[in-house]
Design a protein around this motif. Structure first.
Motif, PDB file in Angstrom:
ATOM      1  N   ILE A   1      -3.725 -22.630 -14.877  1.00 55.16           N
ATOM      2  CA  ILE A   1      -4.669 -24.225 -15.649  1.00 55.16           C
ATOM      3  C   ILE A   1      -5.287 -23.274 -16.668  1.00 55.16           C
ATOM      4  CG2 ILE A   1      -5.372 -24.775 -13.359  1.00 55.16           C
ATOM      5  CD1 ILE A   1      -3.626 -27.035 -15.452  1.00 55.16           C
ATOM      6  N   SER A   2      -5.644 -24.305 -17.844  1.00 55.94           N
ATOM      7  CA  SER A   2      -7.368 -25.220 -18.572  1.00 55.94           C
ATOM      8  C   SER A   2      -7.686 -25.933 -17.699  1.00 55.94           C
ATOM      9  CB  SER A   2      -6.699 -25.310 -19.395  1.00 55.94           C
ATOM     10  OG  SER A   2      -7.920 -25.316 -20.355  1.00 55.94           O
ATOM     11  N   TYR A   3      -8.616 -25.612 -16.442  1.00 57.34           N
ATOM     12  CA  TYR A   3      -9.298 -26.331 -15.499  1.00 57.34           C
ATOM     13  C   TYR A   3     -10.465 -27.790 -16.430  1.00 57.34           C
ATOM     14  CZ  TYR A   3      -8.634 -22.952 -12.379  1.00 57.34           C
ATOM     15  OH  TYR A   3      -8.245 -21.949 -11.324  1.00 57.34           O
TER      16      TYR A   3
ATOM     17  N   THR B   1      -8.614 -36.405  -3.011  1.00 54.46           N
ATOM     18  CA  THR B   1      -7.586 -35.486  -3.553  1.00 54.46           C
ATOM     19  C   THR B   1      -8.373 -34.278  -4.690  1.00 54.46           C
ATOM     20  OG1 THR B   1      -6.207 -35.305  -4.701  1.00 54.46           O
ATOM     21  CG2 THR B   1      -5.553 -35.951  -2.210  1.00 54.46           C
ATOM     22  N   PHE B   2     -10.180 -33.993  -4.535  1.00 51.21           N
ATOM     23  CA  PHE B   2     -10.452 -33.512  -5.196  1.00 51.21           C
ATOM     24  C   PHE B   2     -11.403 -32.203  -4.953  1.00 51.21           C
ATOM     25  CE2 PHE B   2     -12.704 -32.408  -9.086  1.00 51.21           C
ATOM     26  CZ  PHE B   2     -12.484 -32.670 -10.095  1.00 51.21           C
ATOM     27  N   TYR B   3     -10.899 -30.736  -5.631  1.00 46.09           N
ATOM     28  CA  TYR B   3     -12.062 -29.469  -4.655  1.00 46.09           C
ATOM     29  C   TYR B   3     -12.424 -28.955  -5.668  1.00 46.09           C
ATOM     30  CZ  TYR B   3     -10.440 -31.407  -0.782  1.00 46.09           C
ATOM     31  OH  TYR B   3     -10.071 -32.547   0.675  1.00 46.09           O
ATOM     32  N   ASN B   4     -12.956 -27.936  -5.455  1.00 48.60           N
ATOM     33  CA  ASN B   4     -13.570 -26.958  -6.171  1.00 48.60           C
ATOM     34  C   ASN B   4     -11.865 -25.595  -6.321  1.00 48.60           C
ATOM     35  OD1 ASN B   4     -14.115 -24.387  -7.994  1.00 48.60           O
ATOM     36  ND2 ASN B   4     -15.925 -24.327  -6.777  1.00 48.60           N
ATOM     37  N   TYR B   5     -10.820 -26.275  -7.408  1.00 48.28           N
ATOM     38  CA  TYR B   5      -9.726 -25.752  -7.384  1.00 48.28           C
ATOM     39  C   TYR B   5      -9.549 -23.959  -7.941  1.00 48.28           C
ATOM     40  CZ  TYR B   5      -7.930 -30.752  -7.369  1.00 48.28           C
ATOM     41  OH  TYR B   5      -7.815 -31.555  -7.358  1.00 48.28           O
ATOM     42  N   LYS B   6     -11.449 -23.762  -9.256  1.00 48.65           N
ATOM     43  CA  LYS B   6     -10.963 -22.306  -9.264  1.00 48.65           C
ATOM     44  C   LYS B   6     -11.250 -21.502  -7.495  1.00 48.65           C
ATOM     45  CE  LYS B   6     -13.712 -19.786 -12.553  1.00 48.65           C
ATOM     46  NZ  LYS B   6     -15.017 -20.393 -13.183  1.00 48.65           N
ATOM     47  N   ASN B   7     -12.593 -22.187  -7.061  1.00 54.50           N
ATOM     48  CA  ASN B   7     -12.799 -20.849  -5.478  1.00 54.50           C
ATOM     49  C   ASN B   7     -11.244 -21.217  -4.810  1.00 54.50           C
ATOM     50  OD1 ASN B   7     -15.336 -20.995  -6.375  1.00 54.50           O
ATOM     51  ND2 ASN B   7     -16.410 -22.358  -4.830  1.00 54.50           N
ATOM     52  N   LEU B   8     -10.439 -22.279  -5.208  1.00 54.05           N
ATOM     53  CA  LEU B   8      -9.667 -22.465  -4.078  1.00 54.05           C
ATOM     54  C   LEU B   8      -8.173 -21.358  -4.676  1.00 54.05           C
ATOM     55  CD1 LEU B   8      -8.462 -26.093  -3.420  1.00 54.05           C
ATOM     56  CD2 LEU B   8      -9.162 -24.479  -1.880  1.00 54.05           C
ATOM     57  N   HIS B   9      -7.946 -21.582  -6.254  1.00 56.01           N
ATOM     58  CA  HIS B   9      -7.602 -20.390  -6.431  1.00 56.01           C
ATOM     59  C   HIS B   9      -8.098 -19.005  -6.479  1.00 56.01           C
ATOM     60  CE1 HIS B   9      -3.994 -22.316  -9.086  1.00 56.01           C
ATOM     61  NE2 HIS B   9      -5.386 -23.175  -9.222  1.00 56.01           N
ATOM     62  N   GLU B  10      -8.951 -18.727  -6.417  1.00 54.99           N
ATOM     63  CA  GLU B  10      -9.844 -17.468  -6.219  1.00 54.99           C
ATOM     64  C   GLU B  10      -9.337 -16.505  -4.809  1.00 54.99           C
ATOM     65  OE1 GLU B  10     -13.762 -17.409  -7.135  1.00 54.99           O
ATOM     66  OE2 GLU B  10     -13.331 -17.366  -8.511  1.00 54.99           O
ATOM     67  N   GLN B  11      -9.458 -17.405  -4.134  1.00 55.27           N
ATOM     68  CA  GLN B  11      -8.986 -17.122  -2.552  1.00 55.27           C
ATOM     69  C   GLN B  11      -7.015 -17.533  -1.766  1.00 55.27           C
ATOM     70  OE1 GLN B  11     -11.366 -18.191   1.099  1.00 55.27           O
ATOM     71  NE2 GLN B  11     -12.340 -19.099  -0.476  1.00 55.27           N
ATOM     72  N   PHE B  12      -6.151 -17.745  -3.377  1.00 55.77           N
ATOM     73  CA  PHE B  12      -5.046 -18.337  -2.351  1.00 55.77           C
ATOM     74  C   PHE B  12      -4.388 -17.890  -2.956  1.00 55.77           C
ATOM     75  CE2 PHE B  12      -7.847 -21.841   0.302  1.00 55.77           C
ATOM     76  CZ  PHE B  12      -8.182 -20.382   1.877  1.00 55.77           C
ATOM     77  N   ASP B  13      -4.199 -17.499  -4.172  1.00 55.48           N
ATOM     78  CA  ASP B  13      -3.006 -17.436  -5.211  1.00 55.48           C
ATOM     79  C   ASP B  13      -2.572 -16.553  -5.416  1.00 55.48           C
ATOM     80  OD1 ASP B  13      -3.735 -19.361  -7.238  1.00 55.48           O
ATOM     81  OD2 ASP B  13      -4.398 -18.165  -9.318  1.00 55.48           O
ATOM     82  N   GLU B  14      -3.003 -15.013  -4.165  1.00 57.30           N
ATOM     83  CA  GLU B  14      -2.470 -14.509  -3.717  1.00 57.30           C
ATOM     84  C   GLU B  14      -1.310 -14.039  -2.807  1.00 57.30           C
ATOM     85  OE1 GLU B  14      -3.272  -9.725  -1.915  1.00 57.30           O
ATOM     86  OE2 GLU B  14      -4.510 -10.451  -2.783  1.00 57.30           O
ATOM     87  N   ALA B  15      -1.460 -15.518  -1.647  1.00 60.46           N
ATOM     88  CA  ALA B  15      -0.916 -15.597  -0.738  1.00 60.46           C
ATOM     89  C   ALA B  15       0.399 -16.743  -1.415  1.00 60.46           C
ATOM     90  CB  ALA B  15      -1.638 -16.582   0.449  1.00 60.46           C
ATOM     91  N   GLY B  16       0.222 -17.835  -2.313  1.00 59.12           N
ATOM     92  CA  GLY B  16       1.188 -18.723  -2.952  1.00 59.12           C
ATOM     93  C   GLY B  16       0.988 -20.023  -2.417  1.00 59.12           C
ATOM     94  N   ILE B  17      -0.188 -20.595  -1.512  1.00 51.90           N
ATOM     95  CA  ILE B  17       0.503 -21.518  -0.863  1.00 51.90           C
ATOM     96  C   ILE B  17      -0.055 -22.639  -2.311  1.00 51.90           C
ATOM     97  CG2 ILE B  17      -1.907 -21.295   0.077  1.00 51.90           C
ATOM     98  CD1 ILE B  17      -0.558 -22.369   2.994  1.00 51.90           C
ATOM     99  N   LEU B  18      -0.968 -22.373  -2.543  1.00 51.79           N
ATOM    100  CA  LEU B  18      -0.941 -23.495  -3.329  1.00 51.79           C
ATOM    101  C   LEU B  18      -0.017 -24.266  -4.490  1.00 51.79           C
ATOM    102  CD1 LEU B  18      -4.260 -22.400  -5.470  1.00 51.79           C
ATOM    103  CD2 LEU B  18      -3.707 -23.808  -2.980  1.00 51.79           C
ATOM    104  N   LYS B  19       1.094 -22.912  -4.524  1.00 56.90           N
ATOM    105  CA  LYS B  19       2.588 -23.742  -5.270  1.00 56.90           C
ATOM    106  C   LYS B  19       2.813 -24.170  -4.794  1.00 56.90           C
ATOM    107  CE  LYS B  19       3.336 -19.766  -8.297  1.00 56.90           C
ATOM    108  NZ  LYS B  19       3.899 -18.049  -7.960  1.00 56.90           N
ATOM    109  N   LYS B  20       3.108 -24.777  -3.487  1.00 59.00           N
ATOM    110  CA  LYS B  20       3.662 -25.779  -1.885  1.00 59.00           C
ATOM    111  C   LYS B  20       2.880 -27.157  -2.492  1.00 59.00           C
ATOM    112  CE  LYS B  20       4.885 -21.991   1.431  1.00 59.00           C
ATOM    113  NZ  LYS B  20       5.777 -22.176   1.076  1.00 59.00           N
ATOM    114  N   TYR B  21       1.476 -26.516  -2.002  1.00 61.46           N
ATOM    115  CA  TYR B  21       0.746 -27.738  -2.460  1.00 61.46           C
ATOM    116  C   TYR B  21       0.953 -28.539  -4.209  1.00 61.46           C
ATOM    117  CZ  TYR B  21      -2.334 -27.054   0.964  1.00 61.46           C
ATOM    118  OH  TYR B  21      -3.087 -27.333   1.582  1.00 61.46           O
TER     119      TYR B  21
END
Length: 725
Positions: free
Chosen positions: A201-203, A262-282
C-alpha cells in the motif's frame, strides 16, 4: 504501489447508487417539469410560448436542491418572482444597448452578492442571472415583453407546484435517498481504511484518498442533518418513518466516529505482522463490513430490509483466535505487547462496528413492526440558522469581503463580454455571458475547474451531437435521444458538471434541429462563444480582484485547531472524573468533522492554484495530516471511555500530559493567530513514569494514546510555526 482495479461488480454498484440517488431523482423531476409545457403547447401550435414557460420552470428548478421543504418552497417562489421581474426589465432594456449594459452590470453584481446568504440564496441569484443572459438581444414589442414575463412566471409556478406535490406524495423520499447516499459514502470511507491493511500500500496516496472521502462524508452528513433537523415532521418524530430516519442518522454518525478511531501506525504494523499474514484478515473483514454498510444504504433507498451476513461472526472469531495464536505461539517474543495490544484494540473496534451495523439493520425490522420509540436527542443545537438581514449585505460591501470582490469581478467581466459580443456580428452575447456566469466562482480554483469542465464538455458534446444528427434521421428516435440527453444533463449538474455539459450540448443541438434553426453553424458558434467566455473569466479571476486560498488560511487553520482542542477537552475529561454530557460532546465531534472537511477542501483548492500562490503548501498538507491523526486518536479514547466508563483506573499522572497537550494546542493557535513567539522552555513533552496495570486488556493502550496525542500536539505546534499566513 498497489494497482487498484475496478471490478464489474463495483461498476454495477456505482450505477445502482447513482440511479437511486437524489441526483437522478432531480433529473427526472426537472426533465418532466421542463418538457411537459412545451409538449402540451406544441399540440396547439404555441411552441414558442411553451419554450418560454419551460425556461421559467428551469429557473425555478435551480434553487430546488435537497433540504427542508419550507426552504425549498420559499426559494422557488422567490426565484420565480425575481426571474419574472428580471425578464421584464431585460426585455425593456433590449431597446437600448446602453440601458442593457447598465442592467447587466447591476444585476450581475447584485445577484452575485447573494452568496453572503448561503448556497440556496446564491442559487436564486444564479436563476436570475440565467434568465437575464438568455433574454439579452431578444427585442420584442412591449406587449410581447409583458407576455414573455408572464410566461416565465407561469413556468416557475408550474414547476414549484410540481415539486411541492411530489413532496406531499412522498414526504420522506428525498431524506431516505440522502441518508442512503451518506451511508454509502461511509462504506466507501471504510473501504479506503481497509486499504491500509493491504499489501504494497502507498500510505500517502491512501491517506489522501481518505481525506477526500472524509470531505464527501461530511458534506453528505451535513445535508442530511439539515434535512432531518429542520423538517418539523421529523424533528417532532410524530411518525414511525421520521423516528426511523433520525435514529439511523444518529447511529451512522456514531459509527463513522468508530471507523475514524481505527487509525494506527500502519507502517509499524506491517513491519511486524506482514509475515504472519494476519493483516490480510483485517482487510477482508473491513471490506465485508463495508459491503454490509453499502447494502444498508441501498436498502434505505429502495425500501427493502437489509440482512446481516451470517459468516461475519465466524470471521471475527477466527480473527480473535489468530491474534491469540500470535500472542501465545512459538514466535510470540517477536511481537511487542503494545503491537499485540493494537491488534486487539482494532479487533474490538471491528466487533463494535459489527454490533452498530447490526443495530442499524435491526431498526429496519422494528420500523416495519411500528415499534420505534421517540429519540431523546436534542436537535436544536445542531441546526445552523442563516441570517437574511440587510445588515449582513451592507457589511460585505467592502474590498475586504471576498464575496464583494467576486461580485465586482462578475459585474465588470459580464460587461466586458457584452461589449465584445456586440462588437462582432458572429458572436452571441447570450452564450458568452452564460459561459462567464456559470464558470465564475468566488475562488480561483473552482473557476479554473469549471472552465476546464465547460470547455471539454462543450467540445466533446458538440462532436457527439453532430454524429447523432448525421446518423439518426428518424424524428422519434431523435426525440428519444433528446430526452435521454436532457435527463443526463439535469441529473449530473450537481454531481459531475463536465458530464452534465457533455449531455447538455447534444440536447441543445438536437433541439435547434427540431426548431429548424440549423445545427452545424450553432455548433461552431457555441464553441467560439464558450472559448471567449471561458478565456475572459479565467484571466479576470487571476488578475481582477482575485481571491486566493492563502488569504483565508489563518482562519481555516485556527478553527481546525480550536475544534480539535474542544473535542480533546470533552474526551480527556472523561478520564479525570467529568460526567459524559451527550449534547456538548456531539457538538464538539460535529465541529471537528466539519472543520476537518473545510481544511481538506481548502488544501485541495490551494493545490490547484498557481505555484506562486501556494504559500506553505507542504506545511499545510502536513498540518492536515496531523490534525486527522489527532482527531482519530481522540476518537479512540472516547470510544473506550464510553464502553468501559466504570472500569477506568486512576489516571491522575496522565492528567499532566493532558494539560500539556491542551497547552501545546493553545500555543499553536496563538502562533497562527498573532505570529506570537513562545519561550522554548514552555514547549516540551511530559514523560510518564508510572507503569499502569489494567484489568481490561484493551486499556493497555490508554497511556500510549495520551502520549501519542501529546506528541501529535507538539508536531502541530512545530508545523504551525513554519506556516506563512
Amino acid at each position: 504501489m498497489k494497482v487498484m482495479q475496478v471490478s464489474p461488480q463495483r461498476t454495477t454498484s456505482e450505477i445502482k447508487n447513482f440511479v437511486l440517488s437524489p441526483y437522478f431523482g432531480d433529473g427526472l423531476r426537472i426533465t418532466f417539469g421542463v418538457l411537459l409545457p412545451s409538449l402540451i403547447l406544441f399540440k396547439f401550435n404555441l411552441l414558442n410560448v411553451g419554450i418560454t414557460i419551460s425556461l421559467g420552470a428551469v429557473c425555478a428548478s435551480v434553487p430546488d436542491t435537497p433540504g427542508p421543504i419550507l426552504h425549498r418552497r420559499n426559494a422557488m417562489l422567490i426565484s420565480t418572482s425575481l426571474v419574472s421581474v428580471v425578464s421584464l426589465l431585460i426585455g425593456l432594456g433590449n431597446w437600448s444597448p446602453y440601458i442593457l449594459g447598465i442592467l447587466i452590470v447591476g444585476f450581475s453584481f447584485l445577484f452575485s452578492m447573494f452568496y453572503v446568504y448561503g448556497a440556496r440564496a446564491a442559487s436564486v441569484g444564479t436563476a436570475a442571472l440565467l434568465v437575464m443572459t438568455l433574454g439579452i438581444g431578444d427585442v420584442r414589442p412591449i406587449l410581447d415583453i409583458f407576455l414573455y414575463s408572464l410566461s416565465i412566471l407561469a413556468g416557475g409556478l408550474w414547476y414549484t407546484a410540481l415539486s411541492l406535490s411530489l413532496y406531499e406524495i412522498m414526504p420522506y423520499r428525498l431524506a431516505q435517498q440522502s441518508l442512503g447516499d451518506s451511508i454509502v459514502e461511509v462504506a466507501r470511507f471504510m473501504r479506503i481504511k481497509a486499504g491500509f491493511y493491504g499489501d504494497q500500500i502507498s500510505y500517502e496516496d491512501n491517506f489522501n484518498k481518505l481525506i477526500e472521502a472524509q470531505i464527501v462524508v461530511n458534506e453528505k452528513q451535513d445535508a442530511v442533518r439539515e434535512m432531518l433537523f429542520k423538517s418539523r415532521e421529523i424533528v417532532r418524530e410524530s411518525t414511525q418513518e421520521g423516528r426511523f430516519l433520525l435514529l439511523v442518522f444518529v447511529d451512522m454518525v456514531d459509527l463513522f466516529e468508530q471507523i475514524m478511531s481505527t487509525f494506527y501506525n500502519y507502517k509499524n504494523l506491517h513491519e511486524q505482522f506482514d509475515e504472519a499474514g494476519i493483516l490480510k484478515k483485517y482487510e477482508a473483514i473491513l471490506l465485508q463490513l463495508a459491503h454490509q454498510l453499502e447494502d444498508t444504504g441501498y436498502a434505505l433507498k429502495v425500501g427493502t430490509i437489509p440482512h446481516i451476513s451470517p459468516n461475519l461472526p465466524r470471521k471475527i472469531q477466527e480473527l480473535k483466535q489468530a491474534i491469540s495464536d500470535l500472542e501465545n505461539g512459538p514466535d510470540a517474543e517477536k511481537y511487542s505487547p503494545i503491537s499485540i495490544g493494537a491488534l486487539k484494540n482494532i479487533e474490538v473496534n471491528i466487533e463494535n462496528i459489527f454490533v452498530r451495523i447490526k443495530k442499524i439493520k435491526g431498526s429496519f425490522k422494528v420500523r416495519k413492526q411500528r415499534l420505534l420509540g421517540k429519540n431523546e436527542l436534542e436537535t436544536s443545537p445542531f441546526i445552523t440558522h442563516q441570517d437574511y438581514d440587510v445588515k449582513l449585505f451592507k457589511e460585505n460591501l467592502s474590498l475586504s469581503s471576498q464575496i464583494f470582490r467576486h461580485s465586482m469581478r462578475v459585474g465588470i467581466v459580464m460587461l466586458l463580454g457584452f461589449i465584445i459580443a456586440q462588437s462582432y456580428p458572429f458572436l452571441h452575447s447570450n452564450w458568452i455571458l452564460l459561459t462567464i456566469m456559470v464558470i465564475m466562482k468566488p475562488g480561483f480554483s473552482l473557476t479554473k475547474e469549471r472552465n476546464y469542465h465547460r470547455l471539454i464538455g462543450t467540445v466533446a458534446g458538440a462532436v457527439v451531437g453532430m454524429l447523432i444528427l448525421k446518423w439518426v434521421e428518424d424524428k422519434q428516435a431523435l426525440f428519444a435521444i433528446l430526452l435521454f440527453c436532457m435527463l443526463g444533463a439535469y441529473s449530473f449538474q450537481r454531481k459531475y458538471y463536465i458530464v452534465s455539459v457533455l449531455f447538455m450540448t447534444p440536447f441543445i443541438l438536437i433541439l435547434y434541429d427540431f426548431l429548424g434553426m440549423g445545427s452545424r453553424a450553432i455548433l461552431i458558434e457555441r464553441v467560439y462563444d464558450t472559448l471567449i467566455g471561458g478565456g475572459i473569466a479565467f484571466i479576470a479571476n487571476y488578475f481582477l480582484l482575485p481571491n486566493w486560498e492563502h488569504e483565508k488560511l489563518r482562519s481555516v487553520l485556527t478553527e481546525m485547531l480550536s475544534a480539535n482542542l474542544n473535542y480533546y477537552r470533552q474526551v480527556s475529561g472523561l478520564y479525570f472524573g467529568n460526567a459524559y454530557e451527550r449534547t456538548p460532546y456531539k457538538m464538539a465531534r460535529k465541529d471537528v468533522f466539519v472543520k476537518s472537511a473545510n481544511l481538506a477542501s481548502a488544501f485541495q483548492r490551494m493545490f490547484s492554484e498557481p505555484k506562486s500562490k501556494q504559500n506553505s503548501i507542504k506545511e499545510v498538507h502536513k498540518f492536515s495530516v496531523l490534525n486527522h491523526l489527532l482527531s482519530s486518536y481522540i476518537a479512540t479514547l472516547v470510544l473506550y471511555a464510553k464502553e468501559h466508563f466504570d472500569s477506568i483506573p486512576d489516571l491522575e499522572e496522565l492528567k499532566l500530559i493532558a494539560e500539556n497537550t491542551e497547552h501545546l494546542l493553545e500555543e499553536a493557535i496563538k502562533v497562527l493567530e498573532h505570529d506570537e513567539q513562545v519561550e522554548p522552555e514552555n514547549i516540551r513533552l511530559i514523560k510518564i513514569r508510572h507503569q499502569y496495570d489494567f484489568e481490561e486488556e484493551g486499556a493497555i493502550l490508554i497511556p500510549e494514546q495520551f502520549i501519542n496525542i501529546q506528541k501529535v500536539a507538539l508536531d502541530i505546534y512545530k508545523i504551525s510555526e513554519k506556516i506563512k499566513v
